[in-house]
Design a protein around this motif. Structure first.
Motif, PDB file in Angstrom:
ATOM      1  N   VAL A  42       0.842  -1.204   0.000  1.00 36.18           N
ATOM      2  CA  VAL A  42       0.000   0.000   0.000  1.00 36.18           C
ATOM      3  C   VAL A  42       0.873   1.248   0.000  1.00 36.18           C
ATOM      4  N   LEU A  43       1.925   1.263   0.800  1.00 33.12           N
ATOM      5  CA  LEU A  43       2.821   2.419   0.847  1.00 33.12           C
ATOM      6  C   LEU A  43       3.461   2.672  -0.516  1.00 33.12           C
ATOM      7  N   SER A  44       3.854   1.610  -1.192  1.00 30.64           N
ATOM      8  CA  SER A  44       4.498   1.786  -2.503  1.00 30.64           C
ATOM      9  C   SER A  44       3.525   2.309  -3.543  1.00 30.64           C
ATOM     10  N   GLN A  45       2.244   2.006  -3.375  1.00 31.73           N
ATOM     11  CA  GLN A  45       1.224   2.458  -4.324  1.00 31.73           C
ATOM     12  C   GLN A  45       0.729   3.871  -4.017  1.00 31.73           C
ATOM     13  N   THR A  46       1.117   4.409  -2.877  1.00 31.80           N
ATOM     14  CA  THR A  46       0.651   5.740  -2.490  1.00 31.80           C
ATOM     15  C   THR A  46       1.818   6.721  -2.381  1.00 31.80           C
ATOM     16  N   SER A  47       2.819   6.491  -3.211  1.00 29.74           N
ATOM     17  CA  SER A  47       3.959   7.416  -3.344  1.00 29.74           C
ATOM     18  C   SER A  47       4.714   7.622  -2.035  1.00 29.74           C
ATOM     19  N   ARG A  48       4.909   6.526  -1.325  1.00 26.52           N
ATOM     20  CA  ARG A  48       5.712   6.574  -0.108  1.00 26.52           C
ATOM     21  C   ARG A  48       6.809   5.510  -0.206  1.00 26.52           C
ATOM     22  N   PRO A  49       7.686   5.644  -1.210  1.00 23.94           N
ATOM     23  CA  PRO A  49       8.653   4.573  -1.492  1.00 23.94           C
ATOM     24  C   PRO A  49       9.653   4.314  -0.372  1.00 23.94           C
ATOM     25  N   SER A  50      10.106   5.343   0.318  1.00 20.28           N
ATOM     26  CA  SER A  50      11.105   5.142   1.381  1.00 20.28           C
ATOM     27  C   SER A  50      10.536   4.290   2.505  1.00 20.28           C
ATOM     28  N   GLU A  51       9.274   4.581   2.880  1.00 18.78           N
ATOM     29  CA  GLU A  51       8.635   3.793   3.936  1.00 18.78           C
ATOM     30  C   GLU A  51       8.393   2.354   3.466  1.00 18.78           C
ATOM     31  N   ALA A  52       7.946   2.211   2.218  1.00 22.43           N
ATOM     32  CA  ALA A  52       7.714   0.865   1.677  1.00 22.43           C
ATOM     33  C   ALA A  52       9.006   0.064   1.661  1.00 22.43           C
ATOM     34  N   LEU A  53      10.084   0.703   1.246  1.00 22.80           N
ATOM     35  CA  LEU A  53      11.369   0.011   1.147  1.00 22.80           C
ATOM     36  C   LEU A  53      11.842  -0.460   2.518  1.00 22.80           C
ATOM     37  N   ARG A  54      11.659   0.365   3.540  1.00 24.69           N
ATOM     38  CA  ARG A  54      12.075  -0.048   4.885  1.00 24.69           C
ATOM     39  C   ARG A  54      11.340  -1.311   5.327  1.00 24.69           C
ATOM     40  N   VAL A  55      10.056  -1.367   5.028  1.00 25.69           N
ATOM     41  CA  VAL A  55       9.275  -2.537   5.439  1.00 25.69           C
ATOM     42  C   VAL A  55       9.704  -3.767   4.640  1.00 25.69           C
ATOM     43  N   TYR A  56       9.841  -3.631   3.317  1.00 21.50           N
ATOM     44  CA  TYR A  56      10.260  -4.770   2.504  1.00 21.50           C
ATOM     45  C   TYR A  56      11.642  -5.269   2.915  1.00 21.50           C
ATOM     46  N   GLU A  57      12.572  -4.355   3.195  1.00 19.09           N
ATOM     47  CA  GLU A  57      13.933  -4.760   3.565  1.00 19.09           C
ATOM     48  C   GLU A  57      13.941  -5.458   4.916  1.00 19.09           C
ATOM     49  N   ALA A  58      13.085  -5.022   5.834  1.00 21.88           N
ATOM     50  CA  ALA A  58      12.979  -5.714   7.120  1.00 21.88           C
ATOM     51  C   ALA A  58      12.433  -7.128   6.929  1.00 21.88           C
ATOM     52  N   LEU A  59      11.444  -7.263   6.072  1.00 19.30           N
ATOM     53  CA  LEU A  59      10.895  -8.590   5.772  1.00 19.30           C
ATOM     54  C   LEU A  59      11.956  -9.478   5.131  1.00 19.30           C
ATOM     55  N   SER A  60      12.709  -8.903   4.192  1.00 20.43           N
ATOM     56  CA  SER A  60      13.742  -9.667   3.497  1.00 20.43           C
ATOM     57  C   SER A  60      14.860 -10.081   4.446  1.00 20.43           C
ATOM     58  N   ALA A  61      15.163  -9.236   5.412  1.00 19.03           N
ATOM     59  CA  ALA A  61      16.208  -9.584   6.384  1.00 19.03           C
ATOM     60  C   ALA A  61      15.807 -10.812   7.202  1.00 19.03           C
ATOM     61  N   ASN A  62      14.502 -10.938   7.475  1.00 20.08           N
ATOM     62  CA  ASN A  62      14.010 -12.101   8.224  1.00 20.08           C
ATOM     63  C   ASN A  62      13.870 -13.332   7.347  1.00 20.08           C
ATOM     64  N   GLU A  63      13.606 -13.111   6.048  1.00 19.48           N
ATOM     65  CA  GLU A  63      13.466 -14.232   5.100  1.00 19.48           C
ATOM     66  C   GLU A  63      14.295 -13.927   3.857  1.00 19.48           C
ATOM     67  N   PRO A  64      15.628 -14.047   3.941  1.00 18.80           N
ATOM     68  CA  PRO A  64      16.490 -13.632   2.827  1.00 18.80           C
ATOM     69  C   PRO A  64      16.321 -14.452   1.553  1.00 18.80           C
ATOM     70  N   ASP A  65      15.707 -15.617   1.661  1.00 14.10           N
ATOM     71  CA  ASP A  65      15.521 -16.464   0.481  1.00 14.10           C
ATOM     72  C   ASP A  65      14.126 -16.348  -0.118  1.00 14.10           C
ATOM     73  N   ASN A  66      13.379 -15.333   0.295  1.00 13.39           N
ATOM     74  CA  ASN A  66      12.033 -15.122  -0.237  1.00 13.39           C
ATOM     75  C   ASN A  66      12.126 -14.255  -1.491  1.00 13.39           C
ATOM     76  N   ALA A  67      11.918 -14.865  -2.654  1.00 11.80           N
ATOM     77  CA  ALA A  67      12.066 -14.150  -3.935  1.00 11.80           C
ATOM     78  C   ALA A  67      11.077 -12.998  -4.063  1.00 11.80           C
ATOM     79  N   SER A  68       9.886 -13.167  -3.505  1.00 11.85           N
ATOM     80  CA  SER A  68       8.861 -12.132  -3.629  1.00 11.85           C
ATOM     81  C   SER A  68       9.307 -10.819  -2.994  1.00 11.85           C
ATOM     82  N   PHE A  69      10.001 -10.900  -1.853  1.00  9.57           N
ATOM     83  CA  PHE A  69      10.468  -9.670  -1.198  1.00  9.57           C
ATOM     84  C   PHE A  69      11.490  -8.944  -2.070  1.00  9.57           C
ATOM     85  N   HIS A  70      12.398  -9.695  -2.674  1.00  6.86           N
ATOM     86  CA  HIS A  70      13.414  -9.073  -3.536  1.00  6.86           C
ATOM     87  C   HIS A  70      12.758  -8.428  -4.764  1.00  6.86           C
ATOM     88  N   PHE A  71      11.741  -9.097  -5.307  1.00  2.58           N
ATOM     89  CA  PHE A  71      11.016  -8.513  -6.436  1.00  2.58           C
ATOM     90  C   PHE A  71      10.377  -7.185  -6.046  1.00  2.58           C
TER      91      PHE A  71
END
Length: 293
Positions: A42-71
């Motif tokens: 939702v954040l990425s779709q509402t022009s809040r990329p920095s906030e979206a990126l922080r959340v995705y990167e936190a998710l990826s840090a917990n699941e580094p092998d999750n391809a969807s997060f990297h996408f």
């Protein structure tokens, strides 16, 4: 439950309500990964990329092998023109899961934009293989093949793109220019005329949407918009509009009937039937629903 409600609102692009419900879900379980994923989307779709990126990167840090997060990280980087980071994220997603369709398509488009046509053709061919009914993948592959001089295959994929999505205006523009370059003047003119027609339709849609936004409580404006969308085979957009109206006014049987009408015009008879059966449960005394069934 609040996460699922947020997803429903996100599917019809009601972003403020989606964020409201996902925040409620996270107030109960702050580390709930599925809710965090929805919030980032939702954040990425509402022009809040920095906030979206922080959340995705936190998710990826917990699941580094999750391809969807990297996408998704790649998508955010691309949205703010950080192309090297976007490409790196897409490639990482594909290393982890070669069937990540979105990453394959986005990487292919980036390669086309930087004239890396040989690799772009390979990536887009794989994207088509993963999503054979995705019109835009066929269009991108057709354009790449045309640039490489492989005209027979290019023509096939141009044809597939307009077959799969007759409302894809850019497909007619690209195919028309391709036909003209091949000396097919009459065919090219027909395709370009179709592009102009669809462009005019897009402008009319924008005008109708503006009327609905100006008078959101006017059911006649909503009906005119949806009828126009159905008339011009803009079924996904029509359905999204009807679903938004349902969410805004769930006690109005009219919008349930409207959704069924869209499914029926789209040729999705089973979806139309299921929509009406659900409406019959919610509105057991409705003669309109019984007639429609």
């Amino acid at each position: 439950l609040h996460r699922d409600i947020a997803v429903t609102y996100a599917e019809v692009h009601v972003w403020d309500r989606a964020l409201e419900h996902v925040e409620h879900a996270l107030s109960k379980k702050p580390a709930h990964a599925p809710s965090l994923y929805v919030k980032a989307m939702v954040l990425s779709q509402t022009s809040r990329p920095s906030e979206a990126l922080r959340v995705y990167e936190a998710l990826s840090a917990n699941e580094p092998d999750n391809a969807s997060f990297h996408f998704r990280i790649g998508e955010v980087h691309e949205s703010v023109n950080r192309m090297e980071k976007a490409e790196s994220a897409y490639r990482r997603a594909l290393e982890l899961d070669p069937a990540t369709r979105g990453a394959r398509f986005r990487l292919g488009k980036m390669l086309v934009a930087t004239d890396q046509l040989q690799e772009a053709e390979r990536q887009m061919a794989r994207a088509v293989h993963l999503s054979p009914n995705h019109a835009e993948s066929h269009l991108e592959l057709a354009q790449t093949l045309a640039a490489l001089g492989r005209t027979t295959k290019a023509r096939y994929h141009f044809e597939r793109s307009v077959e799969l999505d007759p409302s894809l205006a850019n497909a007619y523009l690209s195919y028309g220019n391709f036909a003209a370059q091949q000396g097919e003047r009459e065919h090219g003119q027909e395709l370009l005329a179709k592009f102009q027609q669809l462009s005019a339709v897009e402008q009319q849609i924008a005008n109708f949407m503006g009327a609905v936004d100006f008078a959101p409580e006017d059911p006649e404006a909503k009906d005119k918009l949806v009828s126009f969308l159905i008339e011009h085979s803009q079924f996904p957009l029509a359905l999204r509009a009807a679903q938004r109206y349902q969410l805004a006014n769930p006690e109005a049987v009219h919008y349930h009937l409207l959704a069924a009408r869209i499914y029926s015009a789209w040729g999705r008879r089973e979806d139309a039937r299921r929509t009406l059966e659900r409406a019959a449960v919610v509105f057991p005394d409705s003669a309109e629903v019984r007639r429609a069934l």
